[in-house]
Design a protein around this motif. Structure first.
Motif, PDB file in Angstrom:
ATOM      1  N   ILE A   1      82.324 -35.492  -6.449  1.00 23.64           N
ATOM      2  CA  ILE A   1      81.131 -35.234  -5.947  1.00 23.64           C
ATOM      3  C   ILE A   1      80.961 -35.626  -4.554  1.00 23.64           C
ATOM      4  CG2 ILE A   1      78.695 -36.344  -6.586  1.00 23.64           C
ATOM      5  CD1 ILE A   1      79.693 -37.038  -9.337  1.00 23.64           C
ATOM      6  N   ASN A   2      81.533 -36.679  -3.875  1.00 20.98           N
ATOM      7  CA  ASN A   2      81.420 -36.614  -2.489  1.00 20.98           C
ATOM      8  C   ASN A   2      81.904 -35.711  -1.671  1.00 20.98           C
ATOM      9  OD1 ASN A   2      80.678 -39.582  -2.783  1.00 20.98           O
ATOM     10  ND2 ASN A   2      82.695 -40.395  -2.844  1.00 20.98           N
ATOM     11  N   ARG A   3      82.747 -34.571  -2.328  1.00 16.36           N
ATOM     12  CA  ARG A   3      83.166 -33.445  -1.314  1.00 16.36           C
ATOM     13  C   ARG A   3      82.003 -32.543  -1.153  1.00 16.36           C
ATOM     14  NH1 ARG A   3      88.433 -33.737  -4.622  1.00 16.36           N
ATOM     15  NH2 ARG A   3      87.844 -31.644  -5.620  1.00 16.36           N
ATOM     16  N   ILE A   4      80.825 -32.649  -2.141  1.00 16.17           N
ATOM     17  CA  ILE A   4      79.846 -31.931  -1.763  1.00 16.17           C
ATOM     18  C   ILE A   4      79.342 -32.004  -0.163  1.00 16.17           C
ATOM     19  CG2 ILE A   4      77.397 -31.660  -2.126  1.00 16.17           C
ATOM     20  CD1 ILE A   4      77.821 -32.429  -5.043  1.00 16.17           C
ATOM     21  N   SER A   5      79.409 -33.199   0.381  1.00 14.90           N
ATOM     22  CA  SER A   5      78.962 -33.039   1.915  1.00 14.90           C
ATOM     23  C   SER A   5      79.694 -32.357   2.822  1.00 14.90           C
ATOM     24  CB  SER A   5      78.866 -34.602   1.967  1.00 14.90           C
ATOM     25  OG  SER A   5      79.805 -35.363   1.963  1.00 14.90           O
ATOM     26  N   GLN A   6      81.091 -31.922   2.204  1.00 13.03           N
ATOM     27  CA  GLN A   6      82.200 -31.388   3.035  1.00 13.03           C
ATOM     28  C   GLN A   6      82.390 -29.958   2.734  1.00 13.03           C
ATOM     29  OE1 GLN A   6      85.884 -33.587   2.030  1.00 13.03           O
ATOM     30  NE2 GLN A   6      84.524 -35.710   2.225  1.00 13.03           N
ATOM     31  N   GLY A   7      81.220 -29.297   2.176  1.00 15.37           N
ATOM     32  CA  GLY A   7      81.276 -28.056   1.776  1.00 15.37           C
ATOM     33  C   GLY A   7      82.079 -27.703   0.693  1.00 15.37           C
ATOM     34  N   ASP A   8      82.670 -28.538  -0.108  1.00 16.84           N
ATOM     35  CA  ASP A   8      83.485 -28.239  -1.199  1.00 16.84           C
ATOM     36  C   ASP A   8      82.294 -28.700  -2.501  1.00 16.84           C
ATOM     37  OD1 ASP A   8      84.779 -28.459  -3.673  1.00 16.84           O
ATOM     38  OD2 ASP A   8      86.624 -29.602  -2.843  1.00 16.84           O
ATOM     39  N   TYR A   9      81.878 -27.408  -3.172  1.00 18.91           N
ATOM     40  CA  TYR A   9      80.786 -27.600  -4.003  1.00 18.91           C
ATOM     41  C   TYR A   9      81.266 -27.569  -5.647  1.00 18.91           C
ATOM     42  CZ  TYR A   9      78.379 -26.404   0.006  1.00 18.91           C
ATOM     43  OH  TYR A   9      78.072 -26.175   1.393  1.00 18.91           O
ATOM     44  N   GLN A  10      82.409 -27.872  -5.915  1.00 12.37           N
ATOM     45  CA  GLN A  10      83.007 -27.740  -7.117  1.00 12.37           C
ATOM     46  C   GLN A  10      82.223 -28.696  -8.041  1.00 12.37           C
ATOM     47  OE1 GLN A  10      87.190 -29.137  -7.490  1.00 12.37           O
ATOM     48  NE2 GLN A  10      87.489 -28.356  -9.505  1.00 12.37           N
ATOM     49  N   ALA A  11      81.775 -29.579  -7.715  1.00 14.34           N
ATOM     50  CA  ALA A  11      81.201 -30.588  -8.633  1.00 14.34           C
ATOM     51  C   ALA A  11      79.898 -29.789  -9.430  1.00 14.34           C
ATOM     52  CB  ALA A  11      80.675 -31.866  -7.829  1.00 14.34           C
ATOM     53  N   LEU A  12      79.319 -29.053  -8.519  1.00 17.51           N
ATOM     54  CA  LEU A  12      78.027 -28.174  -9.141  1.00 17.51           C
ATOM     55  C   LEU A  12      78.516 -27.468 -10.453  1.00 17.51           C
ATOM     56  CD1 LEU A  12      76.116 -27.210  -5.803  1.00 17.51           C
ATOM     57  CD2 LEU A  12      76.291 -29.363  -6.886  1.00 17.51           C
ATOM     58  N   GLY A  13      79.638 -26.664 -10.273  1.00 19.84           N
ATOM     59  CA  GLY A  13      79.685 -25.841 -11.341  1.00 19.84           C
ATOM     60  C   GLY A  13      80.410 -26.555 -12.552  1.00 19.84           C
ATOM     61  N   THR A  14      81.212 -27.755 -11.964  1.00 19.98           N
ATOM     62  CA  THR A  14      81.774 -28.555 -13.102  1.00 19.98           C
ATOM     63  C   THR A  14      80.784 -28.941 -14.197  1.00 19.98           C
ATOM     64  OG1 THR A  14      83.515 -29.037 -11.545  1.00 19.98           O
ATOM     65  CG2 THR A  14      83.204 -30.614 -13.487  1.00 19.98           C
ATOM     66  N   VAL A  15      79.561 -29.296 -13.661  1.00 18.32           N
ATOM     67  CA  VAL A  15      78.505 -29.937 -14.615  1.00 18.32           C
ATOM     68  C   VAL A  15      78.405 -28.950 -15.667  1.00 18.32           C
ATOM     69  CG1 VAL A  15      75.950 -30.809 -15.010  1.00 18.32           C
ATOM     70  CG2 VAL A  15      77.483 -31.389 -12.942  1.00 18.32           C
ATOM     71  N   VAL A  16      78.076 -27.537 -15.348  1.00 19.24           N
ATOM     72  CA  VAL A  16      77.943 -26.555 -16.367  1.00 19.24           C
ATOM     73  C   VAL A  16      79.168 -26.429 -17.162  1.00 19.24           C
ATOM     74  CG1 VAL A  16      77.309 -24.138 -16.567  1.00 19.24           C
ATOM     75  CG2 VAL A  16      76.445 -25.558 -14.527  1.00 19.24           C
ATOM     76  N   HIS A  17      80.406 -26.464 -16.503  1.00 15.54           N
ATOM     77  CA  HIS A  17      81.672 -26.428 -17.254  1.00 15.54           C
ATOM     78  C   HIS A  17      81.948 -27.124 -18.331  1.00 15.54           C
ATOM     79  CE1 HIS A  17      86.332 -25.581 -17.167  1.00 15.54           C
ATOM     80  NE2 HIS A  17      85.886 -26.934 -18.152  1.00 15.54           N
ATOM     81  N   GLU A  18      81.386 -28.389 -17.934  1.00 15.98           N
ATOM     82  CA  GLU A  18      81.580 -29.773 -19.056  1.00 15.98           C
ATOM     83  C   GLU A  18      80.477 -29.718 -20.142  1.00 15.98           C
ATOM     84  OE1 GLU A  18      84.374 -31.460 -19.145  1.00 15.98           O
ATOM     85  OE2 GLU A  18      85.213 -30.778 -17.403  1.00 15.98           O
ATOM     86  N   THR A  19      79.356 -29.166 -19.695  1.00 16.89           N
ATOM     87  CA  THR A  19      78.491 -29.218 -20.731  1.00 16.89           C
ATOM     88  C   THR A  19      78.612 -27.926 -21.672  1.00 16.89           C
ATOM     89  OG1 THR A  19      76.686 -29.673 -19.153  1.00 16.89           O
ATOM     90  CG2 THR A  19      75.873 -28.676 -21.111  1.00 16.89           C
ATOM     91  N   LYS A  20      79.390 -27.057 -21.254  1.00 19.94           N
ATOM     92  CA  LYS A  20      80.015 -26.184 -22.437  1.00 19.94           C
ATOM     93  C   LYS A  20      80.828 -26.647 -23.490  1.00 19.94           C
ATOM     94  CE  LYS A  20      82.659 -23.077 -24.302  1.00 19.94           C
ATOM     95  NZ  LYS A  20      84.252 -23.573 -24.667  1.00 19.94           N
ATOM     96  N   HIS A  21      81.655 -27.585 -22.773  1.00 14.63           N
ATOM     97  CA  HIS A  21      82.766 -28.326 -23.717  1.00 14.63           C
ATOM     98  C   HIS A  21      81.729 -29.148 -24.616  1.00 14.63           C
ATOM     99  CE1 HIS A  21      86.110 -26.929 -21.782  1.00 14.63           C
ATOM    100  NE2 HIS A  21      85.949 -27.801 -20.626  1.00 14.63           N
ATOM    101  N   ILE A  22      80.659 -29.815 -24.199  1.00 16.37           N
ATOM    102  CA  ILE A  22      79.959 -30.727 -25.038  1.00 16.37           C
ATOM    103  C   ILE A  22      79.305 -29.692 -26.167  1.00 16.37           C
ATOM    104  CG2 ILE A  22      77.588 -31.714 -25.307  1.00 16.37           C
ATOM    105  CD1 ILE A  22      78.148 -32.734 -22.609  1.00 16.37           C
ATOM    106  N   SER A  23      78.673 -28.617 -25.721  1.00 13.54           N
ATOM    107  CA  SER A  23      78.463 -27.689 -26.800  1.00 13.54           C
ATOM    108  C   SER A  23      79.643 -27.019 -27.802  1.00 13.54           C
ATOM    109  CB  SER A  23      77.665 -26.211 -26.264  1.00 13.54           C
ATOM    110  OG  SER A  23      77.462 -25.220 -27.115  1.00 13.54           O
ATOM    111  N   SER A  24      80.444 -26.771 -27.097  1.00 14.00           N
ATOM    112  CA  SER A  24      81.766 -26.055 -28.218  1.00 14.00           C
ATOM    113  C   SER A  24      82.482 -27.087 -28.967  1.00 14.00           C
ATOM    114  CB  SER A  24      82.927 -25.380 -27.493  1.00 14.00           C
ATOM    115  OG  SER A  24      83.230 -26.078 -26.317  1.00 14.00           O
ATOM    116  N   LEU A  25      82.840 -28.487 -28.387  1.00 10.44           N
ATOM    117  CA  LEU A  25      83.525 -29.492 -29.000  1.00 10.44           C
ATOM    118  C   LEU A  25      82.737 -29.895 -30.424  1.00 10.44           C
ATOM    119  CD1 LEU A  25      85.057 -31.386 -26.302  1.00 10.44           C
ATOM    120  CD2 LEU A  25      86.255 -29.772 -27.666  1.00 10.44           C
ATOM    121  N   TYR A  26      81.427 -30.166 -30.225  1.00  8.07           N
ATOM    122  CA  TYR A  26      80.336 -30.528 -31.232  1.00  8.07           C
ATOM    123  C   TYR A  26      80.392 -29.313 -32.301  1.00  8.07           C
ATOM    124  CZ  TYR A  26      76.653 -32.112 -34.040  1.00  8.07           C
ATOM    125  OH  TYR A  26      75.845 -32.561 -35.115  1.00  8.07           O
TER     126      TYR A  26
END
Length: 373
Positions: free
Chosen positions: A129-154
């Motif tokens: 998350i801290n890397r957002i301030s450095q122009g690395d925005y991986q955390a933004l997409g990861t929230v969506v990625h992990e929410t899909k796991h919440i959907s599919s694992l249940y």
């Protein structure tokens, strides 16, 4: 307070920790481990970035492509728990633990899991998350990625009522989570001047890395890492493959083709129905689900269609009815660089006997066996 399992492979309780609420909206609430917060507090602005990206672009993908999420604690929200336990897993970016769906004590149809938090939760790495301030925005997409796991694992747990094998294979589970992340990024990119959702992306479309298109760069880098490796594989990472090979890359690339070829688009998100059906708890997992939903006669036939789409992509030759329609992969993969990126062009065919290098496309005749993969 939240409970952590000993190693997230059992329901044994390791610890119960206090958490500080950092930020929330109607869809997500972000907490941080209180001990970590005391020395390295999560910045509210970065937490807000994560909330905004999910609610504006991600939630509609989770709902339309994957049938939404459960709400076992009736709060209507997903918990993002920023915790140092991630640092014990080789600096994993984030993860969902299916134990959190279970009650703490056995109930009708459900075994008990004392370490469960009885809610929809993802655990998240602060450093990412801290890397957002450095122009690395991986955390933004990861929230969506992990929410899909919440959907599919249940839904996988519910699928156990119908099928003996109920969790998706890893390459399917991760590949479809990458689809969720990528489609949300396409929606965000289109909203900020990028190509329309469903339109083919070319190298001319990418002139900078932005919060909106960052996930698109990541999934294409994953494709490069897997497909340029010798050997390579779709379902597994073979012994001897390069370090950049991953089923995240192969899984996304296959499912991106599946959506393009079999999604029957009727609008920008026309493929959503296919993915939603494949994710449903009453649909068989893996290859069986693909064959049932595509009508293909065998996995081999489906794989031949996939390979044909790879070899024809952006060549100018007739593409056929099962082509990639979303990305000009040779062009897109020329537009960004990273340490260890291979030379040559997608799909990196091996055509030099006794060597793992490639020749550029051209007219010619080459003698000798095809590469072993």
């Amino acid at each position: 307070s939240f409970t952590n399992s000993e190693d997230f492979s059992s329901c044994d309780v390791e610890e119960t920790v206090r958490a500080i609420k950092i930020k929330e909206n109607d869809d997500l609430v972000i907490y941080q481990d209180s001990v970590q917060w005391a020395t390295s507090p999560l910045q509210e602005s970065q937490a807000q970035d994560m909330l905004d990206h999910y609610s504006t672009y991600g939630k509609q993908v989770i709902d339309q492509y994957f049938g939404g999420i459960s709400d076992i604690n009736d709060d209507g929200k997903i918990v993002v728990f920023v915790t140092p336990v991630l640092e014990d897993f080789d600096n994993t970016v984030a993860f969902v633990w299916s134990g959190d769906f279970f009650p703490k004590t056995a109930q009708d149809g459900w075994g008990g899991c004392p370490a469960s938090n009885q809610m929809e939760m993802m655990r998240f790495n602060l450093n990412v998350i801290n890397r957002i301030s450095q122009g690395d925005y991986q955390a933004l997409g990861t929230v969506v990625h992990e929410t899909k796991h919440i959907s599919s694992l249940y839904k996988s747990i519910i699928r156990s009522d119908f099928y003996g094998t109920y969790y998706q294979p890893t390459w399917v589970e991760e590949g479809t989570a990458e689809i969720a992340e990528e489609v949300a990024a396409r929606i965000a990119w289109a909203a900020t001047g990028g190509p329309a959702v469903g339109e083919m992306v070319t190298d001319a479309d990418i002139d900078a890395f932005t919060p909106e298109n960052y996930s698109i760069i990541l999934v294409n880098a994953g494709t490069t890492g897997y497909l340029s490796s010798q050997p390579n594989g779709v379902v597994v990472t073979p012994t001897g493959a390069s370090e950049s090979h991953s089923v995240y890359g192969s899984g996304w690339h296959f499912h991106r083709w599946l959506g393009d070829a079999y999604g029957v688009p009727a609008g920008p998100l026309g493929e959503a129905s296919l993915f939603r059906t494949l994710n449903d708890s009453v649909t068989a997992v893996g290859v069986s689900g693909f064959l049932a939903q595509t009508g293909a006669s065998s996995w081999g036939d489906l794989m031949e269609e996939y390979l044909r789409a790879i070899m024809l992509n952006a060549t100018g030759a007739p593409q056929g009815p099962r082509a990639f329609t979303s990305y000009d992969f040779p062009g897109v993969n020329r537009t960004f660089t990273y340490d260890g990126k291979p030379s040559g062009d997608y799909p990196w065919p091996v055509n030099v006997f006794g060597d793992d290098t490639t020749q550029p496309f051209g007219t010619g005749t080459y003698f000798g066996p095809i590469g072993p993969s």
